[in-house]
Design an enzyme around this catalytic site. Structure first.
Site, short mmCIF file in Angstrom:
data_model
loop_
_atom_site.label_atom_id
_atom_site.label_comp_id
_atom_site.label_asym_id
_atom_site.label_seq_id
_atom_site.Cartn_x
_atom_site.Cartn_y
_atom_site.Cartn_z
N ASP A 261 -11.87 1.74 4.14
CA ASP A 261 -11.92 0.40 3.82
C ASP A 261 -13.68 0.19 4.22
O ASP A 261 -13.95 -0.93 3.80
CB ASP A 261 -11.24 -0.13 5.24
N LYS B 88 0.83 -1.34 0.06
CA LYS B 88 0.13 0.00 -0.20
C LYS B 88 0.93 1.24 0.09
O LYS B 88 0.55 2.30 -0.84
CB LYS B 88 -0.87 -0.08 1.25
N GLN C 240 -5.19 -1.57 10.04
CA GLN C 240 -4.92 -2.96 9.42
C GLN C 240 -5.22 -4.31 10.14
O GLN C 240 -4.95 -4.40 11.57
CB GLN C 240 -3.35 -3.02 9.18
#
Ligand code: NDP
Length: 288
Positions: free
Chosen positions: A117, A50, A94
């Protein structure tokens, strides 16, 4: 007819310039905060991918690495700090988090307007309802865009999803339903997986089980989307030094000549997920 390989890497690369232009057109380079708790090897690799992709686009990726033993309270405080920083446009926690942390509570600490997300309760309701403005979880958006690119319709089709996690399986099922597919969701308690997967027009597998789906699980004409990323170690007997290798949840070699279209691993859904994440960020920047 030969099998169509759904090349996520090529599609990602083709879309890169357009996304970069969207990011460069913003008044300031946006900051994406990635909050990591602990030091898992697989998580480190996902974050590295990322960061690398984000930097190429002109996004500043702020990697906040916290000690594995951090308390729930401290983690939430860190997320709130990111909420308050107006230069931070997107926040990722995460996953997975250590078991001592309440994952839902940590995610809920993210402002929905920075929830890149799409996992806060507000955003979950949006994508469940199929709203156009919903922030789709990145893998789901990536799969959607890959299917659209190759003009593979979900409308009226039987979509079978293997996996029901909040991160992957459930949003994919919602996507298929909202696109007017008839949807079956399978999981580890599904008694006869083969009888379900064999009837799929579109089979999406996100189980985290290397090569779970073999030749016997598919029928002619199916489109297979393999979300799984699994590391296996040295399989060939002749390998002197067993090497780590990435494989999907589908046995690509066994299945590829039966089905009509399939994603490879690596190079299929993975690159599309990273692209979709930064497309979500670009959308949030415009909305915010
Ligand atoms: P989870 O472990 O959270 O969920 C796995 C799901 O698969 C569960 O619903 C589980 O069922 C189901 N399952 C497990 N074993 C079987 C089985 N034998 N038969 C049928 N169903 C089964 O994983 P995630 O959803 O987070 O991720 C799934 C995979 O996708 C992983 O390999 C992960 O690395 C990969 N991934 C890839 C991404 C990409 O960009 N390509 C992004 C995110 C994830 P139950 O609910 O009953 O336990």
């Amino acid at each position: 007819m030969s099998t169509l390989i759904l090349d996520g890497k090529a599609v990602r690369d083709a879309r890169f310039t357009e996304l970069k232009a969207r990011i460069q057109a913003l008044i300031k380079p946006p900051i994406l905060a990635i909050v990591q708790v602990g030091d898992r090897e697989d998580t480190n690799a996902y974050i590295k991918a990322k960061i690398t992709f984000g930097e190429k686009l002109g996004v500043v990726v702020k990697h906040i690495k916290l000690d594995e033993k951090i308390s729930q309270h401290e983690l939430v405080a860190k997320v709130r700090e990111c909420n308050e920083d107006e230069n931070i446009k997107g926040i990722i926690i995460q996953l997975p988090l250590p078991i001592a942390i309440d994952q839902d509570a940590a995610i809920e600490a993210i402002l929905p307007a920075k929830d890149v997300d799409g996992l806060t309760a507000f955003n979950v309701k949006q994508w469940l309802e199929g709203r156009e403005e919903a922030v789709l979880p990145a893998t789901t958006r990536g799969v959607k865009e890959l299917l659209e690119h190759y003009k593979i319709e979900l409308f009226g089709k039987h979509a079978v999803i293997v996996g029901r996690s909040m991160l992957v399986g459930k949003p994919l099922a919602a996507l298929c339903l909202n696109e007017n597919a008839f949807v079956t969701v399978c999981h580890s308690k599904t008694a006869d997986l083969v009888s379900q997967t064999k009837t799929a027009d579109v089979l999406i597998v996100a189980a985290g089980k290397p090569r779970l789906i073999g030749a016997g699980h598919v029928q002619k004409g199916t489109t297979v989307i393999d979300v799984g990323i699994n590391t296996v170690i040295g399989e060939k007997l002749e390998d002197e030094i067993p090497e780590k290798k990435l494989v999907g949840d589908v046995d690509f070699e066994a299945v590829k000549d039966i089905v009509s279209a399939i994603t490879p691993v690596p190079g299929g859904v993975g690159p599309m997920t990273v692209l979709a994440l930064f497309e979500n960020l670009a959308d949030l920047c415009v909305k915010g």
